[in-house]
Design a protein around this motif. Structure first.
Motif, mmCIF file in Angstrom:
data_model
loop_
_atom_site.group_PDB
_atom_site.id
_atom_site.type_symbol
_atom_site.label_atom_id
_atom_site.label_comp_id
_atom_site.label_asym_id
_atom_site.label_seq_id
_atom_site.Cartn_x
_atom_site.Cartn_y
_atom_site.Cartn_z
ATOM 1 N N ILE A 19 0.834 -1.199 0.000
ATOM 2 C CA ILE A 19 0.000 0.000 0.000
ATOM 3 C C ILE A 19 0.878 1.263 0.000
ATOM 4 O O ILE A 19 0.551 2.252 -0.657
ATOM 5 N N GLU A 20 2.013 1.200 0.692
ATOM 6 C CA GLU A 20 2.914 2.370 0.693
ATOM 7 C C GLU A 20 3.514 2.605 -0.707
ATOM 8 O O GLU A 20 3.992 3.701 -0.997
ATOM 9 N N GLY A 21 3.475 1.592 -1.542
ATOM 10 C CA GLY A 21 3.990 1.704 -2.913
ATOM 11 C C GLY A 21 2.959 2.205 -3.910
ATOM 12 O O GLY A 21 3.227 2.278 -5.109
ATOM 13 N N THR A 22 1.759 2.526 -3.407
ATOM 14 C CA THR A 22 0.733 3.106 -4.285
ATOM 15 C C THR A 22 0.623 4.615 -4.060
ATOM 16 O O THR A 22 -0.321 5.244 -4.513
ATOM 17 N N PHE A 23 1.609 5.163 -3.319
ATOM 18 C CA PHE A 23 1.567 6.584 -2.928
ATOM 19 C C PHE A 23 2.004 7.444 -4.116
ATOM 20 O O PHE A 23 3.194 7.624 -4.365
ATOM 21 N N GLU A 24 1.036 7.952 -4.850
ATOM 22 C CA GLU A 24 1.336 8.765 -6.035
ATOM 23 C C GLU A 24 1.919 10.115 -5.608
ATOM 24 O O GLU A 24 1.483 10.687 -4.598
ATOM 25 N N PRO A 25 2.864 10.655 -6.371
ATOM 26 C CA PRO A 25 3.503 11.926 -6.005
ATOM 27 C C PRO A 25 2.506 13.048 -5.698
ATOM 28 O O PRO A 25 2.713 13.807 -4.754
ATOM 29 N N GLU A 26 1.431 13.129 -6.464
ATOM 30 C CA GLU A 26 0.441 14.200 -6.245
ATOM 31 C C GLU A 26 -0.151 14.100 -4.832
ATOM 32 O O GLU A 26 -0.227 15.090 -4.113
ATOM 33 N N LEU A 27 -0.554 12.898 -4.454
ATOM 34 C CA LEU A 27 -1.139 12.695 -3.118
ATOM 35 C C LEU A 27 -0.072 12.869 -2.031
ATOM 36 O O LEU A 27 -0.342 13.396 -0.949
ATOM 37 N N MET A 28 1.150 12.443 -2.352
ATOM 38 C CA MET A 28 2.255 12.584 -1.388
ATOM 39 C C MET A 28 2.475 14.060 -1.049
ATOM 40 O O MET A 28 2.610 14.424 0.120
ATOM 41 N N PHE A 29 2.467 14.909 -2.065
ATOM 42 C CA PHE A 29 2.641 16.343 -1.819
ATOM 43 C C PHE A 29 1.488 16.916 -1.021
ATOM 44 O O PHE A 29 1.674 17.694 -0.090
ATOM 45 N N GLU A 30 0.279 16.506 -1.386
ATOM 46 C CA GLU A 30 -0.915 17.010 -0.705
ATOM 47 C C GLU A 30 -0.873 16.650 0.790
ATOM 48 O O GLU A 30 -1.078 17.504 1.654
ATOM 49 N N ILE A 31 -0.582 15.381 1.081
ATOM 50 C CA ILE A 31 -0.594 14.931 2.481
ATOM 51 C C ILE A 31 0.595 15.514 3.242
ATOM 52 O O ILE A 31 0.466 15.940 4.391
ATOM 53 N N ALA A 32 1.765 15.568 2.602
ATOM 54 C CA ALA A 32 2.948 16.146 3.262
ATOM 55 C C ALA A 32 2.672 17.596 3.646
ATOM 56 O O ALA A 32 3.006 18.035 4.749
ATOM 57 N N GLN A 33 2.026 18.318 2.727
ATOM 58 C CA GLN A 33 1.733 19.721 2.981
ATOM 59 C C GLN A 33 0.763 19.888 4.157
ATOM 60 O O GLN A 33 1.020 20.680 5.055
ATOM 61 N N ARG A 34 -0.314 19.105 4.137
ATOM 62 C CA ARG A 34 -1.305 19.290 5.218
ATOM 63 C C ARG A 34 -0.757 18.831 6.567
ATOM 64 O O ARG A 34 -1.211 19.292 7.604
ATOM 65 N N ASN A 35 0.277 17.956 6.552
ATOM 66 C CA ASN A 35 0.879 17.502 7.811
ATOM 67 C C ASN A 35 2.121 18.311 8.190
ATOM 68 O O ASN A 35 2.728 18.046 9.227
ATOM 69 N N GLY A 36 2.523 19.236 7.323
ATOM 70 C CA GLY A 36 3.734 20.007 7.581
ATOM 71 C C GLY A 36 4.996 19.156 7.625
ATOM 72 O O GLY A 36 5.935 19.434 8.363
ATOM 73 N N VAL A 37 5.001 18.099 6.815
ATOM 74 C CA VAL A 37 6.173 17.211 6.765
ATOM 75 C C VAL A 37 7.027 17.589 5.554
ATOM 76 O O VAL A 37 6.517 17.823 4.467
ATOM 77 N N ASN A 38 8.336 17.637 5.763
ATOM 78 C CA ASN A 38 9.251 17.896 4.643
ATOM 79 C C ASN A 38 9.561 16.606 3.911
ATOM 80 O O ASN A 38 9.952 15.626 4.524
ATOM 81 N N ILE A 39 9.368 16.601 2.590
ATOM 82 C CA ILE A 39 9.847 15.461 1.808
ATOM 83 C C ILE A 39 10.982 15.979 0.926
ATOM 84 O O ILE A 39 11.017 17.167 0.590
ATOM 85 N N PRO A 40 11.932 15.097 0.601
ATOM 86 C CA PRO A 40 13.168 15.597 -0.022
ATOM 87 C C PRO A 40 13.028 15.963 -1.507
ATOM 88 O O PRO A 40 13.953 15.766 -2.282
ATOM 89 N N PHE A 41 11.879 16.503 -1.904
ATOM 90 C CA PHE A 41 11.673 16.901 -3.305
ATOM 91 C C PHE A 41 10.978 18.257 -3.336
ATOM 92 O O PHE A 41 10.131 18.542 -2.498
ATOM 93 N N LYS A 42 11.325 19.065 -4.363
ATOM 94 C CA LYS A 42 10.724 20.401 -4.476
ATOM 95 C C LYS A 42 9.356 20.346 -5.135
ATOM 96 O O LYS A 42 8.454 21.090 -4.805
ATOM 97 N N ASN A 43 9.208 19.483 -6.111
ATOM 98 C CA ASN A 43 7.949 19.402 -6.847
ATOM 99 C C ASN A 43 7.771 18.004 -7.448
ATOM 100 O O ASN A 43 8.660 17.152 -7.334
ATOM 101 N N ILE A 44 6.623 17.823 -8.076
ATOM 102 C CA ILE A 44 6.268 16.494 -8.577
ATOM 103 C C ILE A 44 7.239 16.023 -9.671
ATOM 104 O O ILE A 44 7.594 14.845 -9.736
ATOM 105 N N GLU A 45 7.703 16.964 -10.478
ATOM 106 C CA GLU A 45 8.679 16.619 -11.519
ATOM 107 C C GLU A 45 9.947 16.015 -10.890
ATOM 108 O O GLU A 45 10.478 15.015 -11.366
ATOM 109 N N GLU A 46 10.384 16.656 -9.808
ATOM 110 C CA GLU A 46 11.603 16.191 -9.141
ATOM 111 C C GLU A 46 11.403 14.788 -8.551
ATOM 112 O O GLU A 46 12.319 13.975 -8.559
#
Ligand code: HPA
Ligand code: ZN
Length: 332
Positions: A19-46
């Motif tokens: 299930i953790e391997g179904t985490f699409e970049p778009e959703l990852m950014f959305e959830i990271a943002q709402r949780n205030g978590v830093n992920i090591p990428f600037k944007n979806i392209e990266e």
């Protein structure tokens, strides 16, 4: 009908998806943002550019980093629900989902938070999308036996919601034998057993999964082809292999899809099935995997039906439900 058109028409079961391997970049950014978590990428392209793997470990490093964004029960719900929508689109009617509690409990997330979020999405998918599902808890094999025992202990209060116990993460250097005792306890508790073996690791790891862990299925298992005696055993016992073609290509288990052995294994009489593994990272969900092998290996309609039938035969569904889907496929 052309084989490429048949794929969408066949009901299918997925037996190997993290299930953790179904985490699409778009959703990852959305959830990271709402949780205030830093992920090591600037944007979806990266993010997408980082998905160039040369082996299993190079993938796992990024996969565990992405999972850090998941904190609340709702995050696990949203992740799982998004996967079910992909199932619906691909006519996957049943799925047996892996989850890695240690990836989350090691960060201070409660076992219960993870399980409840995933489970609520499974219940909604049954009702709203008519997709059945079961859960398989995987131990991370790079961690200790003691850590696996602790995780099994945490799972026991939720036993009725967990069908099986599996083994994933870094394969080389972490043979199934490392977990023989904890799997013995899992079997005694009534769980079904699966294990990743023979993806990057040698055929001997598949022997160990069979003889020491007493698995009901082997996850990947493609390197079994290197050992003829092992192949004979897999055929005789009709031991399923949950094969993941796009994963094998992305992690350089094969250099070219034309060299993939799934068709050879099928023709030898092994119960091979098609699965997506970590579809957000490897370039596609169930039907993308079917399309890739159909094109590269020239699969026939009969091959595709055999693979779809195998997916139900190898599933943990009750016999009557297996037969219901198998008859539908045969009539197609
Ligand atoms: N192999 C081992 N561990 C994993 C995989 C895999 O393909 N995907 C997620 N965890
Ligand atoms: Zn896997």
């Amino acid at each position: 009908m052309r084989p490429l058109d048949l794929i969408q028409k066949l009901p299918k079961a997925e037996l190997h998806v993290h299930i953790e391997g179904t985490f699409e970049p778009e959703l990852m950014f959305e959830i990271a943002q709402r949780n205030g978590v830093n992920i090591p990428f600037k944007n979806i392209e990266e993010v997408k550019q980082a998905y160039n793997f040369h082996n299993l470990q190079s993938f796992l490093d990024i996969y565990y980093a992405g999972a850090n964004a998941l904190i609340h029960e709702q995050d696990f719900y949203d992740l799982t629900w998004a996967y079910f929508e992909k199932c619906k689109a691909d006519y996957v009617v049943h799925t047996e989902i892996f989850f890695d509690p240690q990836t989350h409990t090691a960060r201070g997330i409660a076992f219960e938070t993870v399980l409840k979020g995933i489970l609520r999405a499974c219940q909604d998918a049954e009702q709203k999308l008519e997709i059945s599902s079961q859960l398989i808890l995987c131990f991370l094999r790079h961690l200790s036996e003691e850590d696996a025992f602790k995780t099994l202990e945490q799972a026991l209060p939720f036993k009725q919601h967990i069908a099986g116990i599996g083994l994933d993460s870094s394969e080389l250097g972490h043979p199934p034998s490392k977990f023989e005792r904890v799997f013995a306890q899992a079997r005694a508790e009534g769980f079904l057993i699966v294990a990743h073996a023979g993806e990057e690791g040698p055929a001997s790891y598949v022997w160990e999964a069979l003889d020491l862990l007493k698995v009901n299925r082997i996850d990947h298992g493609v390197r079994s082809e290197e050992d003829d005696e092992l192949l004979q055993r897999l055929i005789k016992e009709r031991m399923p292999l949950t094969v993941c073609p796009l994963s094998n290509l992305k992690l350089c288990v094969v250099d070219d899809m034309k060299q993939h052995n799934i068709k050879r294994l099928l023709e030898k009489g092994i119960c091979v099935t098609v699965n997506s593994d970590d579809p957000a990272y490897f370039g596609g969900y169930m039907n993308d995997n079917f399309i890739a092998i159909t094109k590269a290996l020239n699969l026939s309609n009969d091959d595709l039906k055999a693979l779809a039938i195998n997916s139900f035969e190898a599933s943990f569904l009750p016999e009557a439900q297996k037969q219901y889907w198998i008859k539908l496929i045969q009539a197609e």
